[in-house]
Design an enzyme around this catalytic site. Structure first.
Site, mmCIF file in Angstrom:
data_model
loop_
_atom_site.group_PDB
_atom_site.id
_atom_site.type_symbol
_atom_site.label_atom_id
_atom_site.label_comp_id
_atom_site.label_asym_id
_atom_site.label_seq_id
_atom_site.Cartn_x
_atom_site.Cartn_y
_atom_site.Cartn_z
ATOM 1 N N ASP A 158 88.353 2.953 110.786
ATOM 2 C CA ASP A 158 87.072 3.298 111.411
ATOM 3 C C ASP A 158 87.282 4.077 112.706
ATOM 4 O OD1 ASP A 158 84.324 3.347 111.550
ATOM 5 O OD2 ASP A 158 84.154 1.374 112.504
ATOM 6 N N GLY A 159 86.308 4.915 113.020
ATOM 7 C CA GLY A 159 86.324 5.611 114.313
ATOM 8 C C GLY A 159 86.592 7.105 114.239
ATOM 9 N N GLY A 202 84.532 9.538 113.452
ATOM 10 C CA GLY A 202 83.427 10.286 114.055
ATOM 11 C C GLY A 202 83.507 10.250 115.568
ATOM 12 N N HIS A 223 87.547 13.157 110.401
ATOM 13 C CA HIS A 223 87.975 12.737 109.054
ATOM 14 C C HIS A 223 89.255 13.464 108.651
ATOM 15 C CE1 HIS A 223 84.370 10.480 108.774
ATOM 16 N NE2 HIS A 223 83.559 11.489 108.577
ATOM 17 N N SER A 281 80.267 1.665 99.782
ATOM 18 C CA SER A 281 79.052 1.858 98.974
ATOM 19 C C SER A 281 77.848 2.153 99.871
ATOM 20 C CB SER A 281 78.805 0.635 98.078
ATOM 21 O OG SER A 281 78.956 -0.559 98.803
ATOM 22 N N GLU A 282 77.966 1.842 101.166
ATOM 23 C CA GLU A 282 76.871 2.150 102.104
ATOM 24 C C GLU A 282 77.043 3.522 102.762
ATOM 25 O OE1 GLU A 282 78.427 -1.004 102.090
ATOM 26 O OE2 GLU A 282 76.767 -1.624 100.816
ATOM 27 N N LEU A 310 106.047 0.524 97.198
ATOM 28 C CA LEU A 310 104.843 0.142 97.940
ATOM 29 C C LEU A 310 103.643 0.409 97.045
ATOM 30 C CD1 LEU A 310 103.260 -0.448 100.672
ATOM 31 C CD2 LEU A 310 103.260 2.032 101.012
ATOM 32 N N LEU A 335 83.098 -6.731 109.011
ATOM 33 C CA LEU A 335 83.768 -6.395 107.760
ATOM 34 C C LEU A 335 83.135 -5.210 107.046
ATOM 35 C CD1 LEU A 335 84.658 -9.753 105.979
ATOM 36 C CD2 LEU A 335 86.204 -7.918 106.650
ATOM 37 N N SER A 336 81.865 -4.939 107.318
ATOM 38 C CA SER A 336 81.169 -3.830 106.648
ATOM 39 C C SER A 336 81.385 -3.855 105.134
ATOM 40 C CB SER A 336 81.588 -2.485 107.253
ATOM 41 O OG SER A 336 81.311 -2.447 108.640
#
Ligand code: IPE
Ligand code: IPE
Ligand code: MG
Length: 254
Positions: free
Chosen positions: A28-29, A31, A45, A74-75, A139, A203-204
Protein backbone atom coordinates in the site's frame (compact mmCIF):
# COMPACT_ATOMS: atom_id res chain seq x y z
CA UNK A 1 18.13 -5.37 -11.27
CA UNK A 2 20.42 -8.29 -10.50
CA UNK A 3 19.73 -11.92 -11.36
CA UNK A 4 17.18 -13.83 -9.34
CA UNK A 5 19.60 -16.13 -7.53
CA UNK A 6 20.38 -16.69 -3.90
CA UNK A 7 22.91 -13.95 -3.16
CA UNK A 8 22.94 -14.36 0.60
CA UNK A 9 26.47 -15.23 1.70
CA UNK A 10 25.69 -15.70 5.40
CA UNK A 11 26.23 -19.19 6.84
CA UNK A 12 23.53 -21.64 5.82
CA UNK A 13 22.82 -22.46 9.46
CA UNK A 14 22.11 -18.80 10.20
CA UNK A 15 19.85 -18.40 7.21
CA UNK A 16 18.01 -21.61 8.05
CA UNK A 17 17.14 -20.44 11.59
CA UNK A 18 13.39 -20.34 12.09
CA UNK A 19 12.35 -20.09 8.46
CA UNK A 20 9.29 -17.96 7.85
CA UNK A 21 7.19 -20.14 5.65
CA UNK A 22 4.68 -17.65 4.32
CA UNK A 23 4.87 -13.86 4.26
CA UNK A 24 1.88 -11.99 2.84
CA UNK A 25 2.20 -8.32 1.97
CA UNK A 26 -0.43 -5.62 1.51
CA UNK A 27 1.48 -3.39 -0.87
CA UNK A 28 0.00 0.00 0.00
CA UNK A 29 0.98 3.62 -0.51
CA UNK A 30 1.79 3.88 -4.22
CA UNK A 31 -0.57 6.82 -4.71
CA UNK A 32 0.80 8.75 -1.72
CA UNK A 33 4.35 8.09 -2.84
CA UNK A 34 3.56 9.69 -6.19
CA UNK A 35 1.41 12.62 -5.06
CA UNK A 36 3.97 13.63 -2.41
CA UNK A 37 6.38 14.11 -5.33
CA UNK A 38 3.90 15.95 -7.52
CA UNK A 39 3.62 12.92 -9.81
CA UNK A 40 0.48 11.16 -11.06
CA UNK A 41 -0.64 8.18 -8.92
CA UNK A 42 0.16 5.89 -11.83
CA UNK A 43 3.85 6.69 -11.44
CA UNK A 44 3.65 5.27 -7.92
CA UNK A 45 2.23 2.04 -9.29
CA UNK A 46 5.02 1.88 -11.85
CA UNK A 47 7.63 2.24 -9.12
CA UNK A 48 5.71 -0.30 -7.07
CA UNK A 49 6.55 -2.96 -9.66
CA UNK A 50 10.26 -2.39 -8.96
CA UNK A 51 9.58 -2.97 -5.28
CA UNK A 52 7.87 -6.25 -6.23
CA UNK A 53 11.01 -7.34 -8.09
CA UNK A 54 13.27 -6.38 -5.18
CA UNK A 55 11.01 -8.14 -2.69
CA UNK A 56 11.01 -11.39 -4.67
CA UNK A 57 14.81 -11.35 -4.83
CA UNK A 58 15.02 -10.63 -1.10
CA UNK A 59 12.57 -13.45 -0.36
CA UNK A 60 14.76 -15.88 -2.31
CA UNK A 61 17.84 -14.73 -0.39
CA UNK A 62 16.05 -15.03 2.95
CA UNK A 63 14.82 -18.55 2.17
CA UNK A 64 11.17 -17.65 2.55
CA UNK A 65 9.03 -20.40 1.06
CA UNK A 66 5.93 -18.45 -0.01
CA UNK A 67 5.27 -14.75 -0.55
CA UNK A 68 1.78 -13.50 -1.27
CA UNK A 69 1.46 -10.00 -2.73
CA UNK A 70 -1.84 -8.11 -2.73
CA UNK A 71 -1.97 -6.38 -6.11
CA UNK A 72 -5.60 -5.58 -6.82
CA UNK A 73 -8.55 -5.95 -4.48
CA UNK A 74 -12.18 -6.69 -5.30
CA UNK A 75 -12.89 -3.16 -3.99
CA UNK A 76 -10.26 -1.51 -6.20
CA UNK A 77 -12.86 -1.62 -9.02
CA UNK A 78 -14.25 1.56 -7.45
CA UNK A 79 -11.15 3.50 -8.62
CA UNK A 80 -11.10 5.65 -11.77
CA UNK A 81 -11.12 3.59 -14.99
CA UNK A 82 -7.76 4.91 -16.18
CA UNK A 83 -6.07 3.87 -12.92
CA UNK A 84 -7.62 0.39 -13.19
CA UNK A 85 -6.44 0.12 -16.81
CA UNK A 86 -2.96 1.14 -15.71
CA UNK A 87 -2.88 -1.47 -12.90
CA UNK A 88 -4.01 -4.21 -15.29
CA UNK A 89 -1.44 -3.07 -17.85
CA UNK A 90 1.32 -3.17 -15.26
CA UNK A 91 0.34 -6.67 -14.15
CA UNK A 92 0.25 -7.82 -17.78
CA UNK A 93 3.60 -6.20 -18.58
CA UNK A 94 5.24 -7.48 -15.42
CA UNK A 95 4.25 -11.11 -16.00
CA UNK A 96 5.19 -11.00 -19.68
CA UNK A 97 8.54 -9.37 -19.00
CA UNK A 98 9.57 -11.42 -15.95
CA UNK A 99 8.12 -14.86 -16.70
CA UNK A 100 11.39 -16.31 -18.03
CA UNK A 101 13.54 -14.81 -15.29
CA UNK A 102 11.19 -16.06 -12.58
CA UNK A 103 11.14 -19.52 -14.13
CA UNK A 104 14.92 -19.69 -14.38
CA UNK A 105 15.21 -18.64 -10.74
CA UNK A 106 12.95 -21.53 -9.71
CA UNK A 107 10.02 -19.36 -8.71
CA UNK A 108 6.57 -20.90 -8.80
CA UNK A 109 3.88 -18.32 -9.58
CA UNK A 110 0.26 -18.65 -8.52
CA UNK A 111 -2.59 -16.19 -8.71
CA UNK A 112 -5.51 -16.07 -6.29
CA UNK A 113 -8.70 -14.06 -6.69
CA UNK A 114 -11.76 -14.05 -8.88
CA UNK A 115 -10.82 -15.02 -12.44
CA UNK A 116 -14.23 -14.23 -13.91
CA UNK A 117 -14.31 -10.54 -14.74
CA UNK A 118 -10.63 -10.35 -15.70
CA UNK A 119 -9.82 -9.65 -19.36
CA UNK A 120 -9.37 -12.86 -21.38
CA UNK A 121 -5.72 -12.17 -22.19
CA UNK A 122 -4.87 -11.73 -18.51
CA UNK A 123 -6.63 -15.00 -17.67
CA UNK A 124 -4.60 -16.71 -20.41
CA UNK A 125 -1.41 -15.14 -19.10
CA UNK A 126 -2.17 -16.36 -15.57
CA UNK A 127 -2.76 -19.90 -16.90
CA UNK A 128 0.49 -19.72 -18.84
CA UNK A 129 2.68 -18.57 -15.96
CA UNK A 130 1.08 -20.97 -13.46
CA UNK A 131 1.54 -23.93 -15.81
CA UNK A 132 5.06 -23.02 -16.84
CA UNK A 133 6.33 -22.58 -13.27
CA UNK A 134 4.27 -25.31 -11.57
CA UNK A 135 7.24 -27.58 -10.82
CA UNK A 136 9.49 -24.82 -9.41
CA UNK A 137 10.38 -25.04 -5.74
CA UNK A 138 12.83 -22.25 -4.78
CA UNK A 139 10.10 -19.76 -3.86
CA UNK A 140 6.37 -19.64 -4.37
CA UNK A 141 5.02 -16.20 -5.29
CA UNK A 142 1.28 -15.76 -5.04
CA UNK A 143 -0.31 -12.69 -6.57
CA UNK A 144 -3.67 -11.75 -5.08
CA UNK A 145 -5.25 -10.09 -8.07
CA UNK A 146 -8.94 -9.22 -8.21
CA UNK A 147 -8.90 -10.73 -4.73
CA UNK A 148 -11.19 -10.15 -1.76
CA UNK A 149 -11.37 -12.38 1.30
CA UNK A 150 -15.14 -12.20 1.52
CA UNK A 151 -15.51 -12.90 -2.19
CA UNK A 152 -13.20 -15.90 -1.84
CA UNK A 153 -15.21 -17.31 1.09
CA UNK A 154 -18.50 -16.70 -0.74
CA UNK A 155 -17.20 -18.50 -3.84
CA UNK A 156 -16.09 -21.43 -1.66
CA UNK A 157 -19.53 -21.56 -0.03
CA UNK A 158 -21.18 -21.57 -3.46
CA UNK A 159 -18.91 -24.42 -4.63
CA UNK A 160 -19.81 -26.42 -1.52
CA UNK A 161 -23.52 -25.77 -2.08
CA UNK A 162 -23.26 -27.07 -5.64
CA UNK A 163 -21.66 -30.28 -4.35
CA UNK A 164 -24.26 -30.65 -1.62
CA UNK A 165 -27.16 -30.20 -4.02
CA UNK A 166 -25.59 -32.76 -6.37
CA UNK A 167 -25.44 -35.19 -3.45
CA UNK A 168 -21.64 -35.40 -3.57
CA UNK A 169 -21.22 -34.19 0.01
CA UNK A 170 -23.30 -34.10 3.18
CA UNK A 171 -23.63 -31.07 5.45
CA UNK A 172 -21.75 -33.06 8.10
CA UNK A 173 -18.71 -33.22 5.78
CA UNK A 174 -18.24 -29.46 6.05
CA UNK A 175 -15.59 -28.63 8.63
CA UNK A 176 -12.74 -26.09 8.72
CA UNK A 177 -10.43 -28.21 6.61
CA UNK A 178 -13.14 -28.74 4.04
CA UNK A 179 -13.73 -25.01 3.69
CA UNK A 180 -9.99 -24.31 3.51
CA UNK A 181 -9.74 -26.84 0.69
CA UNK A 182 -12.29 -24.88 -1.33
CA UNK A 183 -10.58 -21.50 -1.01
CA UNK A 184 -8.24 -20.14 -3.69
CA UNK A 185 -5.42 -20.78 -1.21
CA UNK A 186 -6.26 -24.49 -0.86
CA UNK A 187 -2.71 -25.64 -1.58
CA UNK A 188 -0.98 -22.92 0.48
CA UNK A 189 0.00 -22.78 4.14
CA UNK A 190 -1.63 -20.03 6.18
CA UNK A 191 0.43 -16.84 6.29
CA UNK A 192 2.78 -16.61 9.27
CA UNK A 193 3.38 -12.90 8.84
CA UNK A 194 1.25 -10.20 7.26
CA UNK A 195 3.03 -6.96 6.42
CA UNK A 196 1.18 -3.80 5.43
CA UNK A 197 3.09 -0.81 4.17
CA UNK A 198 2.02 2.88 4.20
CA UNK A 199 1.09 3.02 7.88
CA UNK A 200 -2.54 1.97 7.44
CA UNK A 201 -3.54 -0.60 10.05
CA UNK A 202 -6.30 -2.58 8.46
CA UNK A 203 -6.68 -5.73 6.38
CA UNK A 204 -8.80 -4.27 3.56
CA UNK A 205 -10.37 -7.69 2.91
CA UNK A 206 -7.05 -9.57 2.60
CA UNK A 207 -6.84 -13.29 3.52
CA UNK A 208 -9.62 -13.05 6.10
CA UNK A 209 -9.92 -16.78 6.69
CA UNK A 210 -6.21 -17.54 6.44
CA UNK A 211 -4.91 -14.87 8.85
CA UNK A 212 -6.57 -16.38 11.93
CA UNK A 213 -3.18 -16.80 13.65
CA UNK A 214 -0.92 -14.62 11.51
CA UNK A 215 1.38 -12.05 13.10
CA UNK A 216 0.89 -8.50 11.83
CA UNK A 217 3.56 -5.91 11.13
CA UNK A 218 2.54 -2.44 9.97
CA UNK A 219 5.36 -0.36 8.52
CA UNK A 220 5.28 3.39 7.83
CA UNK A 221 7.20 2.97 4.56
CA UNK A 222 5.31 3.54 1.30
CA UNK A 223 5.33 0.53 -1.02
CA UNK A 224 7.61 1.96 -3.77
CA UNK A 225 10.26 2.57 -1.07
CA UNK A 226 9.96 -0.95 0.40
CA UNK A 227 13.10 -3.04 0.16
CA UNK A 228 15.13 -5.86 1.63
CA UNK A 229 15.89 -3.97 4.87
CA UNK A 230 12.15 -3.48 5.50
CA UNK A 231 11.46 -7.15 4.90
CA UNK A 232 14.22 -8.03 7.34
CA UNK A 233 12.83 -5.58 9.91
CA UNK A 234 9.41 -7.23 9.63
CA UNK A 235 10.91 -10.71 9.97
CA UNK A 236 12.90 -9.65 13.04
CA UNK A 237 9.69 -8.35 14.63
CA UNK A 238 7.95 -11.60 13.68
CA UNK A 239 10.69 -13.62 15.37
CA UNK A 240 10.32 -11.58 18.56
CA UNK A 241 6.65 -12.53 18.86
CA UNK A 242 5.35 -15.38 20.98
CA UNK A 243 2.84 -17.40 18.97
CA UNK A 244 0.53 -19.33 21.27
CA UNK A 245 -2.41 -20.32 19.07
CA UNK A 246 -4.72 -20.04 22.04
CA UNK A 247 -2.59 -22.32 24.20
CA UNK A 248 0.25 -21.73 26.64
CA UNK A 249 3.98 -22.03 26.07
CA UNK A 250 5.44 -25.33 27.33
CA UNK A 251 7.59 -23.54 29.94
CA UNK A 252 4.58 -21.58 31.24
CA UNK A 253 2.36 -24.62 31.69
CA UNK A 254 4.28 -26.21 34.61
C1 IPE B 1 -1.42 0.31 -3.38
O1 IPE B 1 -1.27 1.69 -3.44
C2 IPE B 1 -1.70 -0.30 -4.74
C3 IPE B 1 -3.09 -0.73 -4.92
C4 IPE B 1 -4.02 -0.70 -4.03
C5 IPE B 1 -3.42 -1.25 -6.22
P1 IPE B 1 -2.50 2.68 -3.43
O2 IPE B 1 -2.89 2.97 -4.85
O3 IPE B 1 -3.60 2.18 -2.58
O4 IPE B 1 -1.84 3.97 -2.80
P2 IPE B 1 -2.45 4.92 -1.69
O5 IPE B 1 -2.90 4.07 -0.57
O6 IPE B 1 -3.58 5.65 -2.34
O7 IPE B 1 -1.33 5.82 -1.32
C1 IPE C 1 -5.45 -2.71 -0.28
O1 IPE C 1 -5.12 -1.36 -0.39
C2 IPE C 1 -5.42 -3.39 -1.61
C3 IPE C 1 -4.09 -3.60 -2.20
C4 IPE C 1 -2.95 -3.29 -1.65
C5 IPE C 1 -4.08 -4.19 -3.51
P1 IPE C 1 -6.22 -0.22 -0.58
O2 IPE C 1 -5.47 1.04 -0.73
O3 IPE C 1 -7.14 -0.59 -1.68
O4 IPE C 1 -7.02 -0.27 0.79
P2 IPE C 1 -7.85 0.85 1.53
O5 IPE C 1 -8.82 1.42 0.54
O6 IPE C 1 -6.90 1.89 2.02
O7 IPE C 1 -8.51 0.14 2.68
MG1 MG D 1 -4.05 2.40 -0.63
Amino acid sequence: MTALTNQDRSPATERAAEPVRHVAIIMDGNGRWATSRGLPRTEGHRRGVEAVRDTIQAAIDLNIRTVTLFGFSSENWTRPADEIDMLFGLFRGYVRRDIEKLHEAGVRVKVIGRRAGLPDDIRDLIDEVETKTAANRVLQVVFAFNYGGRDEIARAAAALAVKAVAGEIAASDIDEGFIADHLDTAALPDPDLIIRTSGEMRLSNFLLWQCAYAEFVFLPVLWPDFGRADLETAIDLFRSRSRRYGGVKARESA
